[in-house]
Scaffold this motif. Sequence first.
Motif, mmCIF file in Angstrom:
data_model
loop_
_atom_site.group_PDB
_atom_site.id
_atom_site.type_symbol
_atom_site.label_atom_id
_atom_site.label_comp_id
_atom_site.label_asym_id
_atom_site.label_seq_id
_atom_site.Cartn_x
_atom_site.Cartn_y
_atom_site.Cartn_z
ATOM 1 N N SER A 2 62.551 12.024 50.373
ATOM 2 C CA SER A 2 63.923 12.503 50.193
ATOM 3 C C SER A 2 63.924 13.959 49.726
ATOM 4 O O SER A 2 64.772 14.753 50.146
ATOM 5 C CB SER A 2 64.674 11.627 49.186
ATOM 6 N N TYR A 48 77.638 12.430 47.830
ATOM 7 C CA TYR A 48 76.883 11.441 48.611
ATOM 8 C C TYR A 48 75.381 11.679 48.498
ATOM 9 O O TYR A 48 74.612 10.758 48.186
ATOM 10 C CB TYR A 48 77.312 11.503 50.082
ATOM 11 N N PHE A 49 74.941 12.926 48.707
ATOM 12 C CA PHE A 49 73.504 13.216 48.704
ATOM 13 C C PHE A 49 72.907 13.112 47.298
ATOM 14 O O PHE A 49 71.784 12.622 47.140
ATOM 15 C CB PHE A 49 73.243 14.599 49.315
ATOM 16 N N HIS A 92 74.050 11.217 44.883
ATOM 17 C CA HIS A 92 74.054 9.793 44.549
ATOM 18 C C HIS A 92 72.817 9.122 45.154
ATOM 19 O O HIS A 92 72.184 8.270 44.500
ATOM 20 C CB HIS A 92 75.332 9.137 45.083
ATOM 21 N N LYS A 93 72.460 9.489 46.373
ATOM 22 C CA LYS A 93 71.248 8.952 47.019
ATOM 23 C C LYS A 93 70.011 9.392 46.248
ATOM 24 O O LYS A 93 69.069 8.613 46.077
ATOM 25 C CB LYS A 93 71.173 9.438 48.467
ATOM 26 N N TRP A 94 69.975 10.647 45.794
ATOM 27 C CA TRP A 94 68.812 11.151 45.050
ATOM 28 C C TRP A 94 68.660 10.406 43.733
ATOM 29 O O TRP A 94 67.550 10.027 43.347
ATOM 30 C CB TRP A 94 68.978 12.651 44.809
ATOM 31 N N ALA A 148 69.423 7.455 43.091
ATOM 32 C CA ALA A 148 69.061 6.049 43.294
ATOM 33 C C ALA A 148 67.572 5.797 43.069
ATOM 34 O O ALA A 148 67.163 4.651 42.856
ATOM 35 C CB ALA A 148 69.465 5.606 44.700
ATOM 36 N N ASP A 149 66.743 6.854 43.116
ATOM 37 C CA ASP A 149 65.306 6.694 42.872
ATOM 38 C C ASP A 149 64.977 6.473 41.402
ATOM 39 O O ASP A 149 63.834 6.162 41.072
ATOM 40 C CB ASP A 149 64.548 7.932 43.370
#
Length: 794
Positions: free
Chosen positions: A282, A740-741, A743-745, A747-748
């Motif tokens: 990512s 959005y991006f 929030h994805k980061w 998540a790790d």
Amino acid sequence: MLKNHFKIALRNLWKHKVFSFINITGLSVGITACFFIFMYVAFELSYDKFHTKVDNIYRLVTDIKTPSETINTDATSWAFAPNLKPEFPEIEAFVRVQRSGYLIRKDNIKFQEDNAMLADSNFFKVFDFKLLKGDVNTALTAPASIVFSETTAKKYFGDADPIGKTVLMSGDAVPAVVTGVMKDMPGNSQIHADLLISMTSLTQKFRPDIDKQWGNYGANTYLLLKPGSNYKALEAKFPPFMEKHNGKDARESKMFAKLLLEPMKDVYLHTTRGGQEVGSMSNVYIFSIVAVFILLIACINFINLTTARSVERAKEVGIRKVVGAAKGELAAQFIGESVVLCMIAFFITIALSALLLPLFNQLAGKTVSEGIFTTPGYIAGLFGLSVVIGLLAGVYPALVLSSFRPVSVLKGRFSTGTKGNILRKTLVVAQFSISIALIIGTIVVYDQMNYMRNQDLGFSKDQTLVLETDNDPGQDAFRQAISGLPGVKGATLSSSVPGGGENGAYSEIENSKGDLQVANLALYFVDFDYIKNYGIKILAGRPFSRDFMNTDTAQAMIINEEAAKLFGYATPEKAIGRRFKQWGREGKIVGVMKNFHYRSLQEKIDPLTMRVEMKALNKVSVKLSAANLPSTLSQIESKWKQYVPNKPYTYYFLDEFFDRQYRSEQRFGKLFFNFAILAIAISCLGLLGLASYATYQRTREIGIRKVLGASTTGIVNMLSIDFMKLVIISFLIATPIAWYFMHKWLADFAYRIEIQWWVFALAGTLAVVVALTTISFQAIRAALTNPVKSLRSE
């Protein structure tokens, strides 16, 4: 013709020095940043690709299923590989490795080598680590054989040939023969070691029965398959193999192992099981997108700055058209100027890259490149990129400038039209959308890093000194000797410290139904002072105590809250007095401790057990007073040399050690921040260009307004409001994309912040301030201009 175009291009660039400087600077900085990101991404993608057989090398990993959980681990049993090889013709060779620390001594030279590795004899046949001295076939065959890296060999032997020389290994002073010297392992390898020790040292000398232990997980195993082998088909054959060799024991222990294969070339960026070194795909995607954005911003700048200057060249174009210049010829002229400008930027980029590469390597935390000229293909690619940027970025300005109607231009009624204005404003919106998204990303990354640094970990790590004793016989006497020093608040022995790993232990613990439930649990071996020294809170029962020395050293266990929940206890109190069996010990749970983060905040808190096992302790944790610290350290060193004379005096502070777990995230944050600042700075140049263009177009309007009594503030507001609308539109576009991006980061991370509204408010405010500052410079300059100058041509 080309020569003439080139001359005109250079003359125009020289004539408009400020414009040329801004444009070339923006391009150079943008291309340099893009080049650095490209090198970083290429380096991350290159991990382990230098092995010639990498397409046939696979890492063997294990899923261990118990009645309590499924453990996804990168480790394998010691027995797997030696038994797999004879039964499956697809397997050409196997290599097991285990990272460990060893004390190495030669005469009076001694170092604790924490980056040592046990390796099977096929190591240099499977992997392409270069052996400079020694035989690849025999270097790691005999027990007590050592292969040093170049750098490590010089520590012990200087420039002398070490082959055949003897060093002493571990606290037992085992003689070991140097059988090879290898080139220092490259940075883009998931396998790192400063020295290799033959695996037979373990399997034949120290623990001769370990190859038969199917339940002892400690090795990392790599299989070299024969060309053309289907690894998925081989994977499907493993369950019958496990049933044949370990089925009965698995059913008795209720621990079932499933073997899986991971392509070695995918491990670094794609594994979810960890390893000696792992990256983040990512992060690679994020940096790739940032590189494209920065390059896009630089190209947008070029278009905006060139079209902003187009009004100054309108009459030149009109006259050239009148005297017969064709539209295609004019377009070629302006595209040529764009390419020339990009070529100048290319050479500046080369100089900047060479100058800043050491700083970039330091910022990245790894040697991404030894030098920009070590890979000629990168330079060729950079040259090609510069030409393409010049061609693409010059097309629109060339078409606009070459399309002027000479009659209108020469009469002074030049206008680029509504479509041109819409395009320029769209480009500015795109620039600032990217910039605001990067500002939001930077704030989120910083906030997450700050959260991790300041999170309540559930234990005290401040002013804690840790010394590795390697289970030296004098370690307890040393602990007792330093406990009485004025600057020492307490000292404790253990097998593990938070952030430093833990043992995994097959365990049977009585659950809430009264049955012994099987689980593989994390295990700390500690002494009686560990819980007190680390400030770990006991929720139920009691800590270990010397008042119960006979039972606590053999029959007592303390578990954490998570373990109590795993075995079905509604409250910690209900777990007290329950039975356990673990590694040959049987007894009862005497305490339940509050959860603490014994691993990184990227990982959730798993069940943890603690037992007193005095023979398994190899670390001393010393709680220090902040007062007179240098004197205390000196006294501790004196006691170390007295009680542990065979080991070098080395130590680390736990807070720094624990924070090392976040080094990759911290490096990511620093890189992200720096590239975000560059993108914002380049965007400001583009905004400056558009502001310059707009104020020039409205010069006469400004003059008339001033004559009619308009104030400087009113004129600045008038010129600024249109641009503020663009920034607001940019904010509305950037906010959901950035959320959005990021929030994805996030998540790790097992423990993470929630993205708050103020992050977006702060990012929008910063963008407005930056934009206003940029625009105001040009607007104030236009507002202060004498109206006579702007109206004299009317």
